[in-house]
Design a protein around this motif. Structure first.
Motif, PDB file in Angstrom:
ATOM      1  N   LEU A  43      -9.211  55.402  -3.033  1.00  0.00           N
ATOM      2  CA  LEU A  43      -9.224  56.422  -4.089  1.00  0.00           C
ATOM      3  C   LEU A  43     -10.597  57.067  -4.188  1.00  0.00           C
ATOM      4  O   LEU A  43     -10.710  58.271  -4.419  1.00  0.00           O
ATOM      5  N   GLN A  44     -11.639  56.269  -4.002  1.00  0.00           N
ATOM      6  CA  GLN A  44     -12.993  56.827  -4.046  1.00  0.00           C
ATOM      7  C   GLN A  44     -13.227  57.760  -2.861  1.00  0.00           C
ATOM      8  O   GLN A  44     -13.905  58.787  -3.004  1.00  0.00           O
ATOM      9  N   TYR A  45     -12.643  57.452  -1.699  1.00  0.00           N
ATOM     10  CA  TYR A  45     -12.751  58.344  -0.543  1.00  0.00           C
ATOM     11  C   TYR A  45     -12.174  59.723  -0.885  1.00  0.00           C
ATOM     12  O   TYR A  45     -12.753  60.770  -0.562  1.00  0.00           O
ATOM     13  N   THR A  46     -11.000  59.691  -1.505  1.00  0.00           N
ATOM     14  CA  THR A  46     -10.333  60.946  -1.866  1.00  0.00           C
ATOM     15  C   THR A  46     -11.189  61.750  -2.836  1.00  0.00           C
ATOM     16  O   THR A  46     -11.353  62.969  -2.684  1.00  0.00           O
ATOM     17  N   ALA A  47     -11.741  61.062  -3.838  1.00  0.00           N
ATOM     18  CA  ALA A  47     -12.614  61.736  -4.802  1.00  0.00           C
ATOM     19  C   ALA A  47     -13.825  62.337  -4.099  1.00  0.00           C
ATOM     20  O   ALA A  47     -14.210  63.480  -4.369  1.00  0.00           O
ATOM     21  N   ALA A  48     -14.409  61.589  -3.172  1.00  0.00           N
ATOM     22  CA  ALA A  48     -15.581  62.080  -2.433  1.00  0.00           C
ATOM     23  C   ALA A  48     -15.231  63.308  -1.610  1.00  0.00           C
ATOM     24  O   ALA A  48     -16.007  64.275  -1.522  1.00  0.00           O
ATOM     25  N   SER A  49     -14.032  63.306  -1.016  1.00  0.00           N
ATOM     26  CA  SER A  49     -13.583  64.451  -0.231  1.00  0.00           C
ATOM     27  C   SER A  49     -13.431  65.700  -1.106  1.00  0.00           C
ATOM     28  O   SER A  49     -13.874  66.796  -0.726  1.00  0.00           O
ATOM     29  N   LEU A  50     -12.835  65.535  -2.266  1.00  0.00           N
ATOM     30  CA  LEU A  50     -12.634  66.663  -3.174  1.00  0.00           C
ATOM     31  C   LEU A  50     -13.957  67.216  -3.680  1.00  0.00           C
ATOM     32  O   LEU A  50     -14.145  68.429  -3.793  1.00  0.00           O
ATOM     33  N   VAL A  51     -14.884  66.322  -3.981  1.00  0.00           N
ATOM     34  CA  VAL A  51     -16.205  66.736  -4.463  1.00  0.00           C
ATOM     35  C   VAL A  51     -16.940  67.512  -3.368  1.00  0.00           C
ATOM     36  O   VAL A  51     -17.591  68.527  -3.638  1.00  0.00           O
ATOM     37  N   SER A  52     -16.820  67.042  -2.143  1.00  0.00           N
ATOM     38  CA  SER A  52     -17.479  67.732  -1.033  1.00  0.00           C
ATOM     39  C   SER A  52     -16.863  69.113  -0.814  1.00  0.00           C
ATOM     40  O   SER A  52     -17.572  70.098  -0.574  1.00  0.00           O
ATOM     41  N   GLU A  53     -15.533  69.207  -0.924  1.00  0.00           N
ATOM     42  CA  GLU A  53     -14.862  70.503  -0.798  1.00  0.00           C
ATOM     43  C   GLU A  53     -15.335  71.463  -1.893  1.00  0.00           C
ATOM     44  O   GLU A  53     -15.558  72.651  -1.640  1.00  0.00           O
ATOM     45  N   ASN A  54     -15.508  70.940  -3.101  1.00  0.00           N
ATOM     46  CA  ASN A  54     -15.983  71.780  -4.214  1.00  0.00           C
ATOM     47  C   ASN A  54     -17.365  72.356  -3.950  1.00  0.00           C
ATOM     48  O   ASN A  54     -17.681  73.459  -4.395  1.00  0.00           O
ATOM     49  N   LYS A  55     -18.194  71.600  -3.244  1.00  0.00           N
ATOM     50  CA  LYS A  55     -19.554  72.097  -2.965  1.00  0.00           C
ATOM     51  C   LYS A  55     -19.499  73.365  -2.120  1.00  0.00           C
ATOM     52  O   LYS A  55     -20.321  74.271  -2.285  1.00  0.00           O
ATOM     53  N   THR A  56     -18.514  73.440  -1.224  1.00  0.00           N
ATOM     54  CA  THR A  56     -18.318  74.653  -0.431  1.00  0.00           C
ATOM     55  C   THR A  56     -17.729  75.763  -1.290  1.00  0.00           C
ATOM     56  O   THR A  56     -18.188  76.906  -1.262  1.00  0.00           O
ATOM     57  N   LEU A  57     -16.701  75.416  -2.092  1.00  0.00           N
ATOM     58  CA  LEU A  57     -16.030  76.418  -2.924  1.00  0.00           C
ATOM     59  C   LEU A  57     -16.943  76.990  -4.000  1.00  0.00           C
ATOM     60  O   LEU A  57     -16.761  78.125  -4.437  1.00  0.00           O
ATOM     61  N   ALA A  58     -17.915  76.206  -4.454  1.00  0.00           N
ATOM     62  CA  ALA A  58     -18.790  76.648  -5.546  1.00  0.00           C
ATOM     63  C   ALA A  58     -19.889  77.601  -5.088  1.00  0.00           C
ATOM     64  O   ALA A  58     -20.618  78.138  -5.928  1.00  0.00           O
ATOM     65  N   HIS A  59     -19.992  77.840  -3.795  1.00  0.00           N
ATOM     66  CA  HIS A  59     -20.973  78.844  -3.339  1.00  0.00           C
ATOM     67  C   HIS A  59     -20.598  80.186  -3.950  1.00  0.00           C
ATOM     68  O   HIS A  59     -19.461  80.633  -3.828  1.00  0.00           O
ATOM     69  N   GLU A  88     -10.581  58.787 -11.662  1.00  0.00           N
ATOM     70  CA  GLU A  88     -11.409  58.007 -12.582  1.00  0.00           C
ATOM     71  C   GLU A  88     -10.549  57.337 -13.648  1.00  0.00           C
ATOM     72  O   GLU A  88     -10.789  56.179 -14.019  1.00  0.00           O
ATOM     73  N   TYR A  89      -9.544  58.034 -14.123  1.00  0.00           N
ATOM     74  CA  TYR A  89      -8.637  57.482 -15.138  1.00  0.00           C
ATOM     75  C   TYR A  89      -7.959  56.211 -14.620  1.00  0.00           C
ATOM     76  O   TYR A  89      -7.946  55.172 -15.283  1.00  0.00           O
ATOM     77  N   VAL A  90      -7.421  56.285 -13.408  1.00  0.00           N
ATOM     78  CA  VAL A  90      -6.737  55.137 -12.801  1.00  0.00           C
ATOM     79  C   VAL A  90      -7.708  53.965 -12.628  1.00  0.00           C
ATOM     80  O   VAL A  90      -7.391  52.808 -12.974  1.00  0.00           O
ATOM     81  N   CYS A  91      -8.888  54.261 -12.105  1.00  0.00           N
ATOM     82  CA  CYS A  91      -9.866  53.193 -11.824  1.00  0.00           C
ATOM     83  C   CYS A  91     -10.437  52.587 -13.108  1.00  0.00           C
ATOM     84  O   CYS A  91     -10.611  51.360 -13.207  1.00  0.00           O
ATOM     85  N   ALA A  92     -10.734  53.426 -14.105  1.00  0.00           N
ATOM     86  CA  ALA A  92     -11.293  52.907 -15.366  1.00  0.00           C
ATOM     87  C   ALA A  92     -10.278  52.023 -16.079  1.00  0.00           C
ATOM     88  O   ALA A  92     -10.636  50.967 -16.631  1.00  0.00           O
ATOM     89  N   ALA A  93      -9.010  52.414 -16.073  1.00  0.00           N
ATOM     90  CA  ALA A  93      -7.971  51.588 -16.707  1.00  0.00           C
ATOM     91  C   ALA A  93      -7.836  50.251 -15.984  1.00  0.00           C
ATOM     92  O   ALA A  93      -7.710  49.193 -16.621  1.00  0.00           O
ATOM     93  N   ALA A 144     -16.143  57.650 -21.360  1.00  0.00           N
ATOM     94  CA  ALA A 144     -16.190  56.561 -22.352  1.00  0.00           C
ATOM     95  C   ALA A 144     -15.436  55.341 -21.834  1.00  0.00           C
ATOM     96  O   ALA A 144     -15.896  54.198 -21.999  1.00  0.00           O
ATOM     97  N   MET A 145     -14.292  55.540 -21.191  1.00  0.00           N
ATOM     98  CA  MET A 145     -13.554  54.410 -20.608  1.00  0.00           C
ATOM     99  C   MET A 145     -14.401  53.683 -19.574  1.00  0.00           C
ATOM    100  O   MET A 145     -14.432  52.444 -19.525  1.00  0.00           O
ATOM    101  N   THR A 146     -15.093  54.451 -18.726  1.00  0.00           N
ATOM    102  CA  THR A 146     -15.926  53.845 -17.680  1.00  0.00           C
ATOM    103  C   THR A 146     -17.112  53.110 -18.282  1.00  0.00           C
ATOM    104  O   THR A 146     -17.476  52.016 -17.826  1.00  0.00           O
ATOM    105  N   VAL A 147     -17.724  53.697 -19.309  1.00  0.00           N
ATOM    106  CA  VAL A 147     -18.824  53.013 -20.007  1.00  0.00           C
ATOM    107  C   VAL A 147     -18.337  51.669 -20.554  1.00  0.00           C
ATOM    108  O   VAL A 147     -19.026  50.647 -20.444  1.00  0.00           O
ATOM    109  N   GLU A 148     -17.156  51.652 -21.116  1.00  0.00           N
ATOM    110  CA  GLU A 148     -16.579  50.396 -21.628  1.00  0.00           C
ATOM    111  C   GLU A 148     -16.398  49.383 -20.499  1.00  0.00           C
ATOM    112  O   GLU A 148     -16.797  48.218 -20.614  1.00  0.00           O
ATOM    113  N   ALA A 149     -15.768  49.827 -19.406  1.00  0.00           N
ATOM    114  CA  ALA A 149     -15.455  48.922 -18.296  1.00  0.00           C
ATOM    115  C   ALA A 149     -16.713  48.338 -17.662  1.00  0.00           C
ATOM    116  O   ALA A 149     -16.699  47.206 -17.166  1.00  0.00           O
TER     117      ALA A 149
END
Length: 510
Positions: A386-402, A443-448, A227-232
């Motif tokens: 910050l977006q790089y870090t988020a992308a890294s974590l998301v990519s790591e999750n793709k491996t962990l979610a197998h 996302e919280y930091v960036c949306a604010a 919702a914060m991002t939709v607002e921004a």
């Protein structure tokens, strides 16, 4: 450590709230009188079987492939202690103390059901260790998830025999020293007791419950931050119109759409269809469909683990009132294995869509905002990385979610020829929760920060969330260490403060 009341253990009524209060708040536990009655009846029946020299798996026989070897009555105590010692062969880093407390609580609850044949004194010693905050060192690796979490539970039980190591008051120490200091006597295991202690799904279930508790908070958080991002980004809330979601009928989707409308209520920033654009990108427009599907998965997994929390999961089980000992496979972790794999996938998706919203916030071609949310681009990088870090974590999750549960390796000379790998799935699931938490913090930091460039006021949900972060974190004027910003946002999410603050002003649900 808080301890405002003692939780009564019956074997049948343990709740998530009680689990949380014992594991995280150090509430003490006691066995109920009704449970003691069943425990004692079951124990008497085991002793009768031993006296009669009946051939019963795990009581008068060896284990696994050795189930055909009959053990003499005078050797039963040695058999049970040997079981604990020989099975304590886990490797890797020790499990977190919260996970260990969860395992102890869940094993106590399972044994209190009265189907395991354990002595009350043995169970009381495990209760005493939990209540005193004496936590066995349990290596994280080594369980196949059938016959339950054998190696981890064996490590959990070593202190009952005065063996192994424990964490006590934050220090790793030899068990025998701590037991002597606290005047806690060791136990001598008799027939069936070792098997009753280590046959079960308590490691994977403890980890799974921790993940469920974390997921609940993160699912609420994801709606607030969306919702914060939709607002921004001056998004179009028409996509959350209730009738649109009701005609599809998916419960999580309907709930999420209602949450978004509640959070955006009173906004001067959102727009109508065609005012700025006809449609938003999927990461904004499809929040109900994506978040909602993960909510539905969460509810399914939550029910599975709630059942397992109060389950009898060892083998064999004693039905003394029916004069039966039944050998089966309740230790098999398949229900938990599938559930935690499902939760892993569902929560990884929350980070996936959050990262796409972060990209839309920091990318000027998508947002119409200053690049990387800094007024001084070039000299300053703003929130670019910050977006790089988020992308890294998301990519790591793709491996962990197998899924771990699609694998199986036979053990015990092929007697145990299908196993669940549930403990591996549960450990991965908890790792995913940590990654999702950090992505949402970003996302919280960036949306604010994006809302700093708004000329009008957002709706009530975004405003409350924005105000809370700004109590701890000033707007970004010049470059600073990004990890500090992420950590502040993470703490507000992880503590539940963000969700509690927003819930006190809005009617959001799960």
């Amino acid at each position: 450590m808080g301890n405002h009341y003692t939780i009564e253990i019956t074997g049948n009524q343990l709740t998530y709230e009680q689990f949380q209060s014992v594991v995280y708040d150090y509430r003490k536990v006691q066995i109920s009188e009704s449970a003691y009655k069943k425990i004692n009846e079951s124990r008497k029946y085991v002793e009768k079987l031993v006296q009669e020299e009946k051939t019963v798996y795990g009581i008068t026989t060896g284990f696994g492939k050795f189930s055909d070897i009959v053990i003499q009555s005078e050797q039963t105590a040695e058999l049970q202690s040997n079981l604990i010692i020989s099975h304590a062969c886990g490797v890797g880093e020790p499990l977190a103390e919260e996970t260990v407390r969860g395992m102890m609580l869940l094993r106590i609850n399972a044994l209190a059901k009265g189907y395991s044949g354990i002595k009350a004194n043995t169970l009381n010693t495990l209760v005493t260790l939990l209540n005193h905050g004496v936590h066995p060192i349990i290596p994280a690796q080594g369980s196949l998830g059938a016959s339950g979490d054998l190696a981890p539970l064996a490590h959990m039980c070593l202190p009952l025999l005065g063996l192994g190591e424990v964490f006590y008051q934050g220090m790793r120490q030899p068990t025998n020293q701590i037991l002597k200091t606290l005047a806690i006597p060791t136990v001598t295991l008799d027939a069936k007791e070792g098997l009753a202690l280590i046959n079960g799904t308590q490691m994977m279930t403890s980890l799974g419950i921790q993940s469920v508790l974390s997921a609940r908070n993160l699912l609420f958080t994801a709606d607030i931050l969306a919702a914060m991002t939709v607002e921004a980004l001056e998004g179009i809330p028409k996509a959350y119109y209730s009738k649109l979601h009701q005609v599809r009928g998916q419960v999580g989707q309907i709930t999420t759409a209602a949450n978004m409308m509640n959070l955006l209520e009173g906004s001067a920033l959102t727009t109508e269809q065609g005012e700025k654009r006809v449609q938003d990108a999927y990461s904004l427009r499809c929040v109900p469909q994506v978040h909602g599907a993960s909510k539905d998965a969460y509810h399914y997994v939550s029910h599975i683990l709630e059942r397992e929390m109060n389950a009898a999961t060892d083998n064999p089980l004693i039905f003394s009132e029916e004069d039966q000992v039944v050998s089966g496979g309740n230790f098999h972790g398949q229900p938990i294995a599938l559930a935690v794999d499902f939760l892993s996938i569902a929560m990884a998706e929350m980070a996936n869509i959050s990262e796409r919203r972060i990209e839309r916030l920091v990318n000027p071609q998508l947002s119409g905002l200053p690049a990387f949310l800094t007024k001084r681009g070039g000299l300053h990088s703003g929130y670019m990385i910050l977006q790089y870090t988020a992308a890294s974590l998301v990519s790591e999750n793709k491996t962990l979610a197998h899924p771990a549960s699609v694998d199986s390796i036979p053990s015990s000379a092929n007697q145990e020829d299908h196993v669940s790998m549930g403990s591996i799935g549960a450990r991965k699931c908890l790792s995913i929760m940590g990654n999702v938490l950090h992505v949402l913090a970003i996302e919280y930091v960036c949306a604010a920060q994006a809302l700093e460039f708004a000329s009008k006021l957002p709706g009530k949900g975004a405003q409350v969330a924005y105000n809370l972060l700004r109590e701890k974190l000033t707007p970004l004027e010049s470059d600073r260490e990004g990890y500090l910003d992420i950590e502040i946002a993470k703490q507000l999410i992880q503590s539940g403060e963000l969700v509690n603050r927003v819930q006190s002003h809005t009617n959001i649900k799960l």
